[in-house]
Write a protein that holds these residues in place. Sequence first.
Motif, PDB file in Angstrom:
ATOM      1  N   LEU A  61       0.816  -1.223   0.000  1.00  0.00           N
ATOM      2  CA  LEU A  61       0.000   0.000   0.000  1.00  0.00           C
ATOM      3  C   LEU A  61       0.846   1.267   0.000  1.00  0.00           C
ATOM      4  CD1 LEU A  61      -2.704  -1.115   2.593  1.00  0.00           C
ATOM      5  CD2 LEU A  61      -3.131  -0.582   0.194  1.00  0.00           C
ATOM      6  N   LEU A  62       2.122   1.117   0.296  1.00  0.00           N
ATOM      7  CA  LEU A  62       3.029   2.269   0.425  1.00  0.00           C
ATOM      8  C   LEU A  62       3.015   3.154  -0.812  1.00  0.00           C
ATOM      9  CD1 LEU A  62       5.125   3.349   2.463  1.00  0.00           C
ATOM     10  CD2 LEU A  62       6.859   2.044   1.278  1.00  0.00           C
ATOM     11  N   THR A  63       2.980   2.529  -1.998  1.00  0.00           N
ATOM     12  CA  THR A  63       3.021   3.293  -3.248  1.00  0.00           C
ATOM     13  C   THR A  63       1.639   3.535  -3.849  1.00  0.00           C
ATOM     14  OG1 THR A  63       3.368   1.185  -4.402  1.00  0.00           O
ATOM     15  CG2 THR A  63       5.330   2.479  -3.866  1.00  0.00           C
ATOM     16  N   GLN A  64       0.599   2.878  -3.285  1.00  0.00           N
ATOM     17  CA  GLN A  64      -0.737   2.964  -3.900  1.00  0.00           C
ATOM     18  C   GLN A  64      -1.629   4.015  -3.250  1.00  0.00           C
ATOM     19  OE1 GLN A  64      -2.568  -0.913  -4.041  1.00  0.00           O
ATOM     20  NE2 GLN A  64      -0.926  -1.814  -5.261  1.00  0.00           N
ATOM     21  N   ILE A  65      -1.666   4.026  -1.923  1.00  0.00           N
ATOM     22  CA  ILE A  65      -2.583   4.943  -1.215  1.00  0.00           C
ATOM     23  C   ILE A  65      -2.007   6.362  -1.190  1.00  0.00           C
ATOM     24  CG2 ILE A  65      -3.611   5.491   1.025  1.00  0.00           C
ATOM     25  CD1 ILE A  65      -3.931   2.550   1.541  1.00  0.00           C
ATOM     26  N   LYS A  66      -2.796   7.297  -1.657  1.00  0.00           N
ATOM     27  CA  LYS A  66      -2.364   8.699  -1.676  1.00  0.00           C
ATOM     28  C   LYS A  66      -2.978   9.512  -0.532  1.00  0.00           C
ATOM     29  CE  LYS A  66      -1.508   8.764  -6.641  1.00  0.00           C
ATOM     30  NZ  LYS A  66      -1.842   9.362  -7.953  1.00  0.00           N
ATOM     31  N   SER A  67      -4.085   9.038   0.023  1.00  0.00           N
ATOM     32  CA  SER A  67      -4.713   9.755   1.141  1.00  0.00           C
ATOM     33  C   SER A  67      -3.938   9.505   2.434  1.00  0.00           C
ATOM     34  CB  SER A  67      -6.166   9.293   1.308  1.00  0.00           C
ATOM     35  OG  SER A  67      -6.201   7.900   1.583  1.00  0.00           O
ATOM     36  N   GLU A  68      -4.162  10.383   3.414  1.00  0.00           N
ATOM     37  CA  GLU A  68      -3.416  10.313   4.677  1.00  0.00           C
ATOM     38  C   GLU A  68      -3.975   9.198   5.571  1.00  0.00           C
ATOM     39  OE1 GLU A  68      -0.764  12.339   5.491  1.00  0.00           O
ATOM     40  OE2 GLU A  68      -0.911  12.996   3.405  1.00  0.00           O
ATOM     41  N   ILE A  69      -3.077   8.392   6.130  1.00  0.00           N
ATOM     42  CA  ILE A  69      -3.449   7.352   7.092  1.00  0.00           C
ATOM     43  C   ILE A  69      -2.624   7.573   8.359  1.00  0.00           C
ATOM     44  CG2 ILE A  69      -3.401   4.869   7.594  1.00  0.00           C
ATOM     45  CD1 ILE A  69      -3.964   4.335   4.692  1.00  0.00           C
ATOM     46  N   ASP A  70      -3.268   7.679   9.492  1.00  0.00           N
ATOM     47  CA  ASP A  70      -2.577   7.951  10.756  1.00  0.00           C
ATOM     48  C   ASP A  70      -1.982   6.654  11.313  1.00  0.00           C
ATOM     49  OD1 ASP A  70      -1.600   9.030  13.035  1.00  0.00           O
ATOM     50  OD2 ASP A  70      -3.541   9.326  14.021  1.00  0.00           O
ATOM     51  N   LEU A  71      -0.668   6.556  11.276  1.00  0.00           N
ATOM     52  CA  LEU A  71       0.032   5.367  11.779  1.00  0.00           C
ATOM     53  C   LEU A  71       0.770   5.647  13.090  1.00  0.00           C
ATOM     54  CD1 LEU A  71       1.526   4.123   8.385  1.00  0.00           C
ATOM     55  CD2 LEU A  71      -0.242   2.983   9.693  1.00  0.00           C
ATOM     56  N   TYR A  72       0.635   6.866  13.599  1.00  0.00           N
ATOM     57  CA  TYR A  72       1.383   7.251  14.798  1.00  0.00           C
ATOM     58  C   TYR A  72       1.008   6.389  16.005  1.00  0.00           C
ATOM     59  CZ  TYR A  72       2.666   9.913  18.944  1.00  0.00           C
ATOM     60  OH  TYR A  72       3.168  10.266  20.168  1.00  0.00           O
ATOM     61  N   ASP A  73      -0.302   6.277  16.266  1.00  0.00           N
ATOM     62  CA  ASP A  73      -0.754   5.520  17.448  1.00  0.00           C
ATOM     63  C   ASP A  73      -0.333   4.060  17.393  1.00  0.00           C
ATOM     64  OD1 ASP A  73      -1.953   7.652  18.737  1.00  0.00           O
ATOM     65  OD2 ASP A  73      -3.840   7.413  17.632  1.00  0.00           O
ATOM     66  N   LEU A  74      -0.460   3.442  16.222  1.00  0.00           N
ATOM     67  CA  LEU A  74      -0.084   2.031  16.076  1.00  0.00           C
ATOM     68  C   LEU A  74       1.418   1.848  16.307  1.00  0.00           C
ATOM     69  CD1 LEU A  74      -0.790  -0.888  15.333  1.00  0.00           C
ATOM     70  CD2 LEU A  74      -0.469  -0.290  12.930  1.00  0.00           C
ATOM     71  N   THR A  75       2.241   2.713  15.722  1.00  0.00           N
ATOM     72  CA  THR A  75       3.706   2.618  15.886  1.00  0.00           C
ATOM     73  C   THR A  75       4.095   2.832  17.350  1.00  0.00           C
ATOM     74  OG1 THR A  75       3.868   3.609  13.674  1.00  0.00           O
ATOM     75  CG2 THR A  75       5.898   3.413  14.926  1.00  0.00           C
ATOM     76  N   LYS A  76       3.433   3.800  17.994  1.00  0.00           N
ATOM     77  CA  LYS A  76       3.715   4.092  19.411  1.00  0.00           C
ATOM     78  C   LYS A  76       3.378   2.885  20.282  1.00  0.00           C
ATOM     79  CE  LYS A  76       0.770   6.534  21.729  1.00  0.00           C
ATOM     80  NZ  LYS A  76      -0.097   7.640  22.188  1.00  0.00           N
ATOM     81  N   HIS A  77       2.233   2.258  20.031  1.00  0.00           N
ATOM     82  CA  HIS A  77       1.821   1.093  20.827  1.00  0.00           C
ATOM     83  C   HIS A  77       2.714  -0.122  20.568  1.00  0.00           C
ATOM     84  CE1 HIS A  77      -2.011   3.329  21.482  1.00  0.00           C
ATOM     85  NE2 HIS A  77      -1.934   2.710  22.648  1.00  0.00           N
ATOM     86  N   LEU A  78       3.188  -0.256  19.351  1.00  0.00           N
ATOM     87  CA  LEU A  78       4.116  -1.351  19.043  1.00  0.00           C
ATOM     88  C   LEU A  78       5.407  -1.210  19.840  1.00  0.00           C
ATOM     89  CD1 LEU A  78       3.906  -1.943  15.174  1.00  0.00           C
ATOM     90  CD2 LEU A  78       3.635  -3.659  16.938  1.00  0.00           C
ATOM     91  N   LEU A  79       5.926   0.014  19.928  1.00  0.00           N
ATOM     92  CA  LEU A  79       7.151   0.268  20.702  1.00  0.00           C
ATOM     93  C   LEU A  79       6.957  -0.039  22.183  1.00  0.00           C
ATOM     94  CD1 LEU A  79       8.389   3.568  19.007  1.00  0.00           C
ATOM     95  CD2 LEU A  79       9.653   1.423  19.109  1.00  0.00           C
TER      96      LEU A  79
END
Length: 784
Positions: free
Chosen positions: A258-276
Amino acid sequence: IICQTVTDNVDILKIMIKEIKVNENINDEKFLDAIIDGLKVYNENLEDGIECIMILIERMKKISNKNWKNILRLKQKIILKLATKEYSEIQTRILVAKLIVRTITAFRSNDRHDVINRLLNKSHHSLLFLAYVFHDLLNAEETIDNELFLDYLHKLIENHSSESIVFDLLQIYCKQNLDQHEKILKLLENENKQENLPIQQTNQLLLILKLFPDSISTTEIIYKAIIKKAILFFESSNENNQNIDEWMLSFEQCTTRLLTQIKSEIDLYDLTKHLLKYFKIFTINSISLLKTLIQFFVSQESFDQKHLSKLFANFLKHKNFLEQLSSSNCSILVDILSLFVSHYDSKQSSITIECSKHFPMLLSIYNPTLSKTNQHTLACMYTYEKHGYSMKSAFVWGEAALKLYSTTTDTKNVLLQASKLEQIMSLLDDRMMMKSILFYPVTRRLRTIEPSVFEEGDHIYDPAYLIPVFYHSLGSENVVKCQQFVEKHCLAYCLMALSSRCGLLRAVVYNCLARFEQHLVTQKFYCKEQILTMLTLLKQSIKKSNLKLAPIVALFLSKLVDLFTHPESKMYRTITRFLLKQPYIDLVHIPLFGELFHSASTEYKYERGWILNLLKHGIKDSIDYTLCTKAYVFKTLMTFYNCSLCDDSTKIEILNVFHSTSKLQDVLMSLLFDYGFLLWLQILIKNCSSESLKILSLIIKNLGLRLQSIDNQVQLLEFDCLLMLFIRRLKNETTISSSIADNVMSTIVKYQERLKLSVDIQQIKHIADYSTIVKKTSLLSCFC
C-alpha cells in the motif's frame, strides 16, 4: 496379515514396497490399501510409495482389463482415501496431489466430473491438502462446479488464508473465471468479528492486494479497520499473543504494497507508538514491521514532525535498543535510524535529539568489512552526515571507538587521537588485508548507500571506508611511519584500489599515494628505494588523469610491494630486474606472463605457480580478459593443460583461472565462441582428478547462468553434452562433496527445460544422495 495389522511402521512398509516391486505376482487390493494408509507416515521416500501404487494399479488393470467399472471403483477408492488425509509436509502434499490428479485425468469426462464433485463434498476432511489437488486440476484445465467450489473456498479462506497455496489457487481460478471476481472479492471482504487481533482479516487483505491490485478504495477501508483493531488489541493486552508473528508478517506485506498505492493520509502514529510499548524485547518481525510503518509514516506529504520526534525519542530510549544494536538485527535498526534522521527537523520538533552524539554508538558496532550489516551501518553514518550532522572523526571503530569517545570528551583531543595512523594500523588485521587485496571489490563505489553482496564480503575490508581514512591519516600534519604503512599492506591495498570502477574513489587513492610519497622521501627504512622507484615508474607510465588500471596489473603492483618487504623471496631478483629494465611499467600488457610461465630457471615451478596465482585472483573485469587475449593466455593454458609437463597442482591452478574468467558474464560468450571452451571441458572431464571436480562444477554453474539468456542451439547442445559427461564422471566417485552435488543439481533442476536436458532420475541418484538441495525437498519433487 502384516498388511492388515501394521501400516504405521516405516520399516515394515519399506519391506512391503521392496517385495511388491520384485514380485510381479502380487496384485491384491489389500496391499494397495496398506500402502495408501502408510503414505501418511512414509515421508522420507514418498516417491517409492507412489511408484509402488502405480505399479499395483497397472497390474490390476491387466488382470481385470475387461471390467472397466471395477478399475474405476478401484481408482476412485484410491483418490478418496488419499484425499481424506492431512499431510504435514508440503512436499508430501505436492506429490500425493499430483498422483490424485494424474489418476483423475485418466478417467472419462463424466467420471472425472463425478469424482471432482465427490472431493468437493468431502472437502471438510482435508481442506488444505485439497487446495493442492484443485490447483493442479485447474492447471490441467479441468472444469469445476462454481457453486460447490465457492463454498469450498469460503471454508478454506476462513481456516487457511495465510497459506501460500491459497493465493496460488485463487489466482489461477480468477484467471480462468473472470465472471467470478466479484464473488471472490466478497469472500475476502468477510470480517471475523470474534478475533481480537485481526489476523484473518489481514491475511484476506493481503490476498485482495495480490489478486485485485486496482481495488484501492476497498483495501484502504479494510486497512484502516485493521489499524483500529490492532490499536485496541495493543492497548488492552499485556501478554504476548502466540499468533502475533503471523499477523506482523502479513501486516508488513500489506503496508509495503500500500506504500506506493494509497495517496490519502493514514494515521500510523498511534499504532507505531503502541508497538514500541508492547514489545519489551525486539524480535526480527517487530523490527521489520516498525521499519515499514515508519517508511509509510514519513512517505506521507504532511506528516507531523512532533509525532516523528516522539517516535524517534521512544525508539532510542527503548530498553532493548542498545542490546539489539549489537545483534543480528543491527542492519534493520540502523535503517530505521537513517529513516528518522533523514526526516527529522529539530526546528519543528517538540523534542530536541542530538543526532551528532549517535556516532560513537554507531562506530562502536561498526567493523569496516563488506558484510551486509556493516554496509548498512556505514550507509546510516552517510545519511547522518548528508543531513548536516558532522562525524568529526570516524578513523577508529569497534571497541577502540567506544573507549576513545567514553574517555575523551574534548572534540579536538578525539580528533587528534583518532587520526593517528599508528592507532588505525593496530586495528587492521594482516590476513584480512591480504584477503582484501586478492578479493578487491572493483564495483564498490565511494558514495554507495545501497548495500550489495560481494565475494568474501564478511572477510574483506570496505574501500569506501578505508580509503578515506588513509587519505585523512596521511595528511602532512600527521606523523606517518611509512614502514608500518607498507608492512601492514596498506600501500598494496591503495595500489589495488586503482582498479576500481569508481572514478571518485580512484581520485582519492591517487591523492593517498601522493601524500604517502611526500612522507616517504623524508624517512629511511630497508625497502624505501625500491618503493620510490616503483612509484616513480608508475607516475611515468600514467598518461591520463585518474587512469583506471586493469585489476590484474593493479594486483601485480600490490604483489611487488609485498615482495619488497621479503627480499629472501625466490621472486625478488626477477621482479627487481623487471623494474630496472625500462623507465616505465607497461600497463596494457600482463607483466612477465611469458617469462614466468615458460621459465627455464631451476625455480620454474614456483614462478609458474606465482603467475597463475596472479591470473586467478587478478581477472575481475572485462579489461583483464582483453589483456589475457592479447597475451594468448587462454590458448597457452588450454594447450599446456594436456601436456605431460603439467602436474596436478598446475592443472588445478589453470582451472581456477578459467573459473575466475567464467564469473565475467559479459565476456564469457567470447570464451565459448573463440576458444571452443565447452569442447575443451568435455575432453578434460574424462581424466581429471577428483580435486578438480569442485572447480569444474563451479565453472558449469557459471556457464549455466550465462547460457539461459541465449538462443544459440549449438552452444546449448555442447553444454548439454558437457553436463551429461560430468554426471557420468561423478558416477565413478565413491563420495561426492555436497558443494559439487549442489552445483550440479541446481544447474539441472533450474535449466533442464531451457537446455533440453534428458536426465533420468536414476542416472543422477548417486549425486542426489550427497546434495543438500535434494535432502531439503526430494529428488522426485525437483522434477515434478
